[in-house]
Design a protein around this motif. Sequence first.
Motif, PDB file in Angstrom:
ATOM      1  N   ILE A   6    -162.487  -4.719 -37.540  1.00  0.00           N
ATOM      2  CA  ILE A   6    -162.979  -3.734 -38.279  1.00  0.00           C
ATOM      3  C   ILE A   6    -162.974  -4.541 -39.729  1.00  0.00           C
ATOM      4  CG2 ILE A   6    -161.087  -2.553 -39.041  1.00  0.00           C
ATOM      5  CD1 ILE A   6    -162.883   0.085 -39.007  1.00  0.00           C
ATOM      6  N   GLU A   7    -164.297  -4.228 -40.502  1.00  0.00           N
ATOM      7  CA  GLU A   7    -164.271  -4.816 -41.773  1.00  0.00           C
ATOM      8  C   GLU A   7    -163.346  -4.045 -42.685  1.00  0.00           C
ATOM      9  OE1 GLU A   7    -167.391  -5.910 -45.482  1.00  0.00           O
ATOM     10  OE2 GLU A   7    -167.678  -4.312 -44.186  1.00  0.00           O
ATOM     11  N   VAL A   8    -162.326  -4.442 -43.331  1.00  0.00           N
ATOM     12  CA  VAL A   8    -161.583  -3.627 -44.176  1.00  0.00           C
ATOM     13  C   VAL A   8    -161.776  -4.076 -45.754  1.00  0.00           C
ATOM     14  CG1 VAL A   8    -159.048  -3.248 -45.158  1.00  0.00           C
ATOM     15  CG2 VAL A   8    -159.686  -3.841 -42.375  1.00  0.00           C
ATOM     16  N   VAL A   9    -162.235  -2.957 -46.457  1.00  0.00           N
ATOM     17  CA  VAL A   9    -162.740  -3.425 -47.834  1.00  0.00           C
ATOM     18  C   VAL A   9    -161.926  -2.690 -48.675  1.00  0.00           C
ATOM     19  CG1 VAL A   9    -164.623  -2.737 -49.397  1.00  0.00           C
ATOM     20  CG2 VAL A   9    -165.101  -3.210 -47.030  1.00  0.00           C
TER      21      VAL A   9
ATOM     22  N   GLY B 203    -150.157  -2.425 -40.447  1.00  0.00           N
ATOM     23  CA  GLY B 203    -151.156  -1.664 -39.785  1.00  0.00           C
ATOM     24  C   GLY B 203    -152.404  -2.109 -40.142  1.00  0.00           C
ATOM     25  N   ILE B 204    -152.606  -2.352 -41.432  1.00  0.00           N
ATOM     26  CA  ILE B 204    -153.920  -2.485 -42.073  1.00  0.00           C
ATOM     27  C   ILE B 204    -154.215  -4.143 -41.541  1.00  0.00           C
ATOM     28  CG2 ILE B 204    -155.326  -3.330 -44.179  1.00  0.00           C
ATOM     29  CD1 ILE B 204    -153.862  -0.837 -45.430  1.00  0.00           C
ATOM     30  N   GLU B 205    -153.185  -5.034 -41.339  1.00  0.00           N
ATOM     31  CA  GLU B 205    -153.571  -6.175 -40.889  1.00  0.00           C
ATOM     32  C   GLU B 205    -153.953  -6.313 -39.645  1.00  0.00           C
ATOM     33  OE1 GLU B 205    -153.801  -7.587 -43.892  1.00  0.00           O
ATOM     34  OE2 GLU B 205    -154.016  -9.147 -42.572  1.00  0.00           O
ATOM     35  N   THR B 206    -153.506  -5.519 -38.534  1.00  0.00           N
ATOM     36  CA  THR B 206    -153.929  -5.202 -37.234  1.00  0.00           C
ATOM     37  C   THR B 206    -155.290  -4.594 -37.131  1.00  0.00           C
ATOM     38  OG1 THR B 206    -151.556  -4.565 -36.659  1.00  0.00           O
ATOM     39  CG2 THR B 206    -153.062  -4.052 -34.926  1.00  0.00           C
ATOM     40  N   LEU B 207    -155.523  -4.034 -37.865  1.00  0.00           N
ATOM     41  CA  LEU B 207    -157.018  -3.403 -37.923  1.00  0.00           C
ATOM     42  C   LEU B 207    -157.922  -4.616 -38.113  1.00  0.00           C
ATOM     43  CD1 LEU B 207    -156.754   0.188 -39.555  1.00  0.00           C
ATOM     44  CD2 LEU B 207    -157.359  -0.475 -37.435  1.00  0.00           C
ATOM     45  N   ARG B 208    -157.577  -5.228 -39.202  1.00  0.00           N
ATOM     46  CA  ARG B 208    -158.433  -6.473 -39.561  1.00  0.00           C
ATOM     47  C   ARG B 208    -158.769  -7.387 -38.328  1.00  0.00           C
ATOM     48  NH1 ARG B 208    -156.154  -7.057 -44.932  1.00  0.00           N
ATOM     49  NH2 ARG B 208    -157.784  -6.560 -46.348  1.00  0.00           N
TER      50      ARG B 208
ATOM     51  N   ILE C 123    -155.981   6.397 -37.940  1.00  0.00           N
ATOM     52  CA  ILE C 123    -157.184   5.273 -37.629  1.00  0.00           C
ATOM     53  C   ILE C 123    -156.650   4.251 -36.398  1.00  0.00           C
ATOM     54  CG2 ILE C 123    -158.719   3.478 -38.386  1.00  0.00           C
ATOM     55  CD1 ILE C 123    -158.671   5.034 -41.250  1.00  0.00           C
ATOM     56  N   LEU C 124    -155.356   3.783 -36.642  1.00  0.00           N
ATOM     57  CA  LEU C 124    -154.868   3.036 -35.775  1.00  0.00           C
ATOM     58  C   LEU C 124    -154.420   3.434 -34.590  1.00  0.00           C
ATOM     59  CD1 LEU C 124    -153.687  -0.036 -36.415  1.00  0.00           C
ATOM     60  CD2 LEU C 124    -151.643   0.936 -37.190  1.00  0.00           C
ATOM     61  N   SER C 125    -153.798   4.662 -34.506  1.00  0.00           N
ATOM     62  CA  SER C 125    -153.134   4.957 -33.299  1.00  0.00           C
ATOM     63  C   SER C 125    -154.212   5.666 -32.403  1.00  0.00           C
ATOM     64  CB  SER C 125    -151.865   5.979 -33.500  1.00  0.00           C
ATOM     65  OG  SER C 125    -152.467   7.047 -34.171  1.00  0.00           O
TER      66      SER C 125
ATOM     67  N   GLU D 111    -145.402   3.984 -43.721  1.00  0.00           N
ATOM     68  CA  GLU D 111    -145.386   2.653 -44.518  1.00  0.00           C
ATOM     69  C   GLU D 111    -145.379   1.543 -43.650  1.00  0.00           C
ATOM     70  OE1 GLU D 111    -142.295   4.727 -47.405  1.00  0.00           O
ATOM     71  OE2 GLU D 111    -141.265   2.770 -46.449  1.00  0.00           O
ATOM     72  N   GLN D 112    -145.010   1.515 -42.564  1.00  0.00           N
ATOM     73  CA  GLN D 112    -145.210   0.320 -41.756  1.00  0.00           C
ATOM     74  C   GLN D 112    -146.607   0.233 -41.486  1.00  0.00           C
ATOM     75  OE1 GLN D 112    -142.894   0.338 -38.062  1.00  0.00           O
ATOM     76  NE2 GLN D 112    -144.619  -0.733 -37.119  1.00  0.00           N
TER      77      GLN D 112
END
Length: 323
Positions: free
Chosen positions: A285-288, A276-281, A212-214, A270-271
């Motif tokens: 994007i809404e992270v649930v 990565g989840i923080e970067t997406l937030r 999702i990130l890359s 792992e990273q």
Amino acid sequence: KLLQSSKTAILAGMVLAGGITAAMAQTTLTVTHSSPADSHFGLAAAAFKKVAEEKSGGTINVVIQRMDNEREALESVQFGSQECAMGSAGPLGNFVAETRVLDVPFLFDSYDHARGVLDSDVGSELLALFPARGLYGVAWLENGFRNLTTGNKTVNSPEDLRGMKIRTMENQVHMQAWQAAGVLPTPMAFSELPSALQQGTVDGQENPIPVILSNNLDMMQKHLYLTRHVYSPGIFVCNPDFIAGLTEEQKAAVEEGGKAASSANRARVEQDETAGIETLRTRGIEVVEVADRDAYRQAMASANAAFETQFGADLIKRIRDWK
Ligand code: PAF
């Protein structure tokens, strides 16, 4: 053999310790991977290149190329028109059907569990089946636990998914599981996904955080649900005839390179699972965080009997109970 001799070049001008110049054969090994260079698969390919070239004393020249269609990459390796490929194990079951057991949803509880199983006899026994299917399995990699994303539609519970069109990989096990949950699984190659999301052909898709990130999928989706419904292994394969044609030193270099690829790949996953989840937030994007993952497990559970018939209840239990 044909593939190797056509790609073997003479590397002239190698200076030996005594100052003598000798001619040395150099073999080109093209490895494709299915994500951007700065991703869990891109870094795996780079780590492989470094170690395989070094350990082979420069007799292997690794060329890295991007190829998004993982099924076609596996076909090319099997056919011998490219030496090696890395990517998710999504289409692997179409070549080595037994590997589909790894795609069963909620089979693994954690990354430690999944990695432990792949590094155990179960992983080696599956790799041992590859040569009979025209592939040589160098190493298990990983794509990560898959999560659901949607565009305009929100999902408060698996009930909301009923009738939604969700893009899946071309993977029968994933499709069976989503069907059990009342979803209309829409399999397609990853390369077709951006236009399908933009045109609204599908309501959402599912992929691990590193993907999702890359691939900036958050730019095309509004909601990310951390369902972690299925672990998606990765695989690094080569053409068996190509491997058979290597010297012992070169074979060892490929194996060492495979281990380096696996470490680099897991470290990046792992990273991405944390930072990565923080970067997406931050990117919007809404992270649930899905509190009731068990509801998804239950929603897909009616497919389990078929999986036990297909793969054997014993093998599934052996994997689930791995310690
Ligand atoms: O969803 C997929 O097809 C796979 O997860 C992907 C993105 C090709 C892995 O790199």
